[in-house]
Design a protein around this motif. Structure first.
Motif, mmCIF file in Angstrom:
data_model
loop_
_atom_site.group_PDB
_atom_site.id
_atom_site.type_symbol
_atom_site.label_atom_id
_atom_site.label_comp_id
_atom_site.label_asym_id
_atom_site.label_seq_id
_atom_site.Cartn_x
_atom_site.Cartn_y
_atom_site.Cartn_z
ATOM 1 N N GLN A 1 0.837 -1.199 0.000
ATOM 2 C CA GLN A 1 0.000 0.000 0.000
ATOM 3 C C GLN A 1 0.877 1.256 0.000
ATOM 4 O O GLN A 1 0.625 2.193 -0.749
ATOM 5 N N TYR A 2 1.908 1.283 0.812
ATOM 6 C CA TYR A 2 2.817 2.431 0.850
ATOM 7 C C TYR A 2 3.444 2.650 -0.529
ATOM 8 O O TYR A 2 3.519 3.775 -1.018
ATOM 9 N N ALA A 3 3.882 1.567 -1.157
ATOM 10 C CA ALA A 3 4.504 1.673 -2.478
ATOM 11 C C ALA A 3 3.513 2.238 -3.497
ATOM 12 O O ALA A 3 3.856 3.139 -4.268
ATOM 13 N N ARG A 4 2.297 1.702 -3.490
ATOM 14 C CA ARG A 4 1.267 2.200 -4.423
ATOM 15 C C ARG A 4 0.985 3.681 -4.194
ATOM 16 O O ARG A 4 0.940 4.467 -5.139
ATOM 17 N N GLU A 5 0.779 4.058 -2.943
ATOM 18 C CA GLU A 5 0.420 5.441 -2.613
ATOM 19 C C GLU A 5 1.529 6.436 -2.941
ATOM 20 O O GLU A 5 1.262 7.623 -3.127
#
Length: 94
Positions: free
Chosen positions: A34-38
């Motif tokens: 999620q951090y990578a996507r965001e």
């Protein structure tokens, strides 16, 4: 193969199989994804370990180091760890 400027490697670890069986490792990895996507990062690879933090022969971490030595992920400190291109989350109890 060199990665693009936004490539990162994800690494998560728990200390025990009980923690992994309880889903802690999967939850950590999902938070990292999620951090990578965001933040617009491309995930180059994902590694996980079930091992004590004192164990220096963690296969997943050794794989992360190999990729770093080959320059296969982003060389920047703009990650939660401050490590170049490494988004890492480890836990011994959550």
């Amino acid at each position: 193969m060199k990665a693009g400027p936004e490539a990162v490697v994800l690494y998560a670890r728990v200390s025990t199989k009980k923690q992994a069986d309880a889903g802690n490792l999967d939850r950590q990895m999902e938070r990292l994804r999620q951090y990578a996507r965001e933040n617009g990062f491309t995930i180059r690879a994902e590694f996980m370990d079930v091992a004590s933090g004192l164990n220096q022969k963690r296969r997943g971490l050794l794989n992360v180091i190999k990729l770093a030595e080959r320059g296969e992920f982003k060389n920047s400190s703009n990650t939660p760890t401050g490590w170049p291109g490494l988004a890492m989350h480890t836990s011994s109890g959550t």
